[in-house]
Design a protein around this motif. Sequence first.
Motif, PDB file in Angstrom:
ATOM      1  N   LEU A 101     -22.532 102.903 -17.510  1.00 14.15           N
ATOM      2  CA  LEU A 101     -22.828 101.471 -17.470  1.00 14.15           C
ATOM      3  C   LEU A 101     -21.579 100.606 -17.336  1.00 14.15           C
ATOM      4  O   LEU A 101     -21.572  99.631 -16.585  1.00 14.15           O
ATOM      5  CB  LEU A 101     -23.592 101.086 -18.748  1.00 14.15           C
ATOM      6  CG  LEU A 101     -23.963  99.613 -18.919  1.00 14.15           C
ATOM      7  CD1 LEU A 101     -24.936  99.176 -17.815  1.00 14.15           C
ATOM      8  CD2 LEU A 101     -24.576  99.383 -20.296  1.00 14.15           C
ATOM      9  N   GLU A 103     -17.855  99.252 -16.473  1.00 16.67           N
ATOM     10  CA  GLU A 103     -17.012  99.334 -15.279  1.00 16.67           C
ATOM     11  C   GLU A 103     -15.733 100.133 -15.512  1.00 16.67           C
ATOM     12  O   GLU A 103     -15.351 100.969 -14.697  1.00 16.67           O
ATOM     13  CB  GLU A 103     -16.662  97.930 -14.792  1.00 16.67           C
ATOM     14  CG  GLU A 103     -15.837  97.895 -13.523  1.00 16.67           C
ATOM     15  CD  GLU A 103     -15.559  96.490 -13.031  1.00 16.67           C
ATOM     16  OE1 GLU A 103     -15.016  96.346 -11.916  1.00 16.67           O
ATOM     17  OE2 GLU A 103     -15.881  95.527 -13.759  1.00 16.67           O
ATOM     18  N   ARG A 148     -22.190 103.790 -11.170  1.00 15.85           N
ATOM     19  CA  ARG A 148     -22.154 102.768 -12.218  1.00 15.85           C
ATOM     20  C   ARG A 148     -23.537 102.134 -12.301  1.00 15.85           C
ATOM     21  O   ARG A 148     -24.008 101.494 -11.339  1.00 15.85           O
ATOM     22  CB  ARG A 148     -21.107 101.704 -11.899  1.00 15.85           C
ATOM     23  CG  ARG A 148     -21.006 100.643 -13.000  1.00 15.85           C
ATOM     24  CD  ARG A 148     -20.007  99.570 -12.641  1.00 15.85           C
ATOM     25  NE  ARG A 148     -20.202  98.402 -13.478  1.00 15.85           N
ATOM     26  CZ  ARG A 148     -19.865  97.163 -13.145  1.00 15.85           C
ATOM     27  NH1 ARG A 148     -19.301  96.930 -11.963  1.00 15.85           N
ATOM     28  NH2 ARG A 148     -20.083  96.158 -13.958  1.00 15.85           N
ATOM     29  N   GLY A 149     -24.206 102.343 -13.424  1.00 18.50           N
ATOM     30  CA  GLY A 149     -25.554 101.815 -13.564  1.00 18.50           C
ATOM     31  C   GLY A 149     -26.090 102.047 -14.959  1.00 18.50           C
ATOM     32  O   GLY A 149     -25.385 102.478 -15.867  1.00 18.50           O
ATOM     33  N   ASN A 150     -27.380 101.757 -15.128  1.00 15.81           N
ATOM     34  CA  ASN A 150     -28.055 101.843 -16.414  1.00 15.81           C
ATOM     35  C   ASN A 150     -29.115 102.940 -16.340  1.00 15.81           C
ATOM     36  O   ASN A 150     -30.111 102.800 -15.619  1.00 15.81           O
ATOM     37  CB  ASN A 150     -28.692 100.487 -16.750  1.00 15.81           C
ATOM     38  CG  ASN A 150     -29.243 100.428 -18.158  1.00 15.81           C
ATOM     39  OD1 ASN A 150     -29.781 101.406 -18.669  1.00 15.81           O
ATOM     40  ND2 ASN A 150     -29.122  99.262 -18.786  1.00 15.81           N
ATOM     41  N   ASP A 156     -28.642 100.307 -10.638  1.00 17.33           N
ATOM     42  CA  ASP A 156     -27.188 100.295 -10.615  1.00 17.33           C
ATOM     43  C   ASP A 156     -26.680  98.917 -11.020  1.00 17.33           C
ATOM     44  O   ASP A 156     -27.466  98.015 -11.349  1.00 17.33           O
ATOM     45  CB  ASP A 156     -26.654 100.739  -9.249  1.00 17.33           C
ATOM     46  CG  ASP A 156     -26.965  99.763  -8.123  1.00 17.33           C
ATOM     47  OD1 ASP A 156     -27.322  98.593  -8.395  1.00 17.33           O
ATOM     48  OD2 ASP A 156     -26.852 100.161  -6.951  1.00 17.33           O
ATOM     49  N   TRP A 157     -25.364  98.729 -10.984  1.00 19.51           N
ATOM     50  CA  TRP A 157     -24.777  97.490 -11.489  1.00 19.51           C
ATOM     51  C   TRP A 157     -25.126  96.284 -10.619  1.00 19.51           C
ATOM     52  O   TRP A 157     -24.994  95.139 -11.051  1.00 19.51           O
ATOM     53  CB  TRP A 157     -23.265  97.637 -11.603  1.00 19.51           C
ATOM     54  CG  TRP A 157     -22.542  97.788 -10.291  1.00 19.51           C
ATOM     55  CD1 TRP A 157     -22.404  98.918  -9.562  1.00 19.51           C
ATOM     56  CD2 TRP A 157     -21.850  96.765  -9.575  1.00 19.51           C
ATOM     57  NE1 TRP A 157     -21.675  98.686  -8.424  1.00 19.51           N
ATOM     58  CE2 TRP A 157     -21.321  97.366  -8.413  1.00 19.51           C
ATOM     59  CE3 TRP A 157     -21.621  95.412  -9.789  1.00 19.51           C
ATOM     60  CZ2 TRP A 157     -20.578  96.657  -7.476  1.00 19.51           C
ATOM     61  CZ3 TRP A 157     -20.878  94.693  -8.863  1.00 19.51           C
ATOM     62  CH2 TRP A 157     -20.364  95.311  -7.722  1.00 19.51           C
TER      63      TRP A 157
END
Length: 216
Positions: A101, A103, A148-150, A156-157
């Motif tokens: 999650l 950066e 990069r994400g949840n 993603d972000w």
Amino acid sequence: MTLAETIVEEQLVKSRIRVKSYGEVFTPRHMVDKMLDLVREELETGPGFVDKTFLEPAAGDGNFLVAILQRKLRAMELRVEPALWLQESLFALASIYGIELLEDNHADAKVAMLDEFLTFHHRHSTPCSTRTNLHRAAAFLIDTNIIRGNTLTGLDWRGQEIQFSWWHRSPEEPGIVVREPFSFASLREDAMLDFADYDVYAPCPIDRVHQEVKAP
């Protein structure tokens, strides 16, 4: 191991704010190793160990991802002939996935994975400068596989659905990979059929994946 390395390895919390906001606590290396010992056969000794896939849904700064890659590469040194190490190391890299999650953690995880991969090849005097296909393919696989994400939302972000790719070996041609994109959501037990319209890629040598040649 130096004192500095010991301190870094045992740094479990970056800040109390991050713990409160994101529940961020890092797993110490000795616990990582104990957990991976439970899947030693898949990682190191079983048939097809190079291609066994692993997904870390909370990758942090990459401690699990790097440990998985280290074990695969060590096992490869023992079980695979040296002439195939370049090819097989890329297939090993292609089998490791992560979602993170935050950066800074995401960037650190990707750097750590590439450093580990290149260290292996430097140790064996394999050319792997930034101009080589080996370096470019490795960086591309890491960028594609570590997102990069949840994990909880599957986004993603940017707020878009997380997408990965399977990297299948061609049964007819050694060293050739077939890329098959898929959504992270499709892995869930309650997932419906995936009707998304994905790009289709032509089979290619594993060290040319970064060229992203589309199928005609």
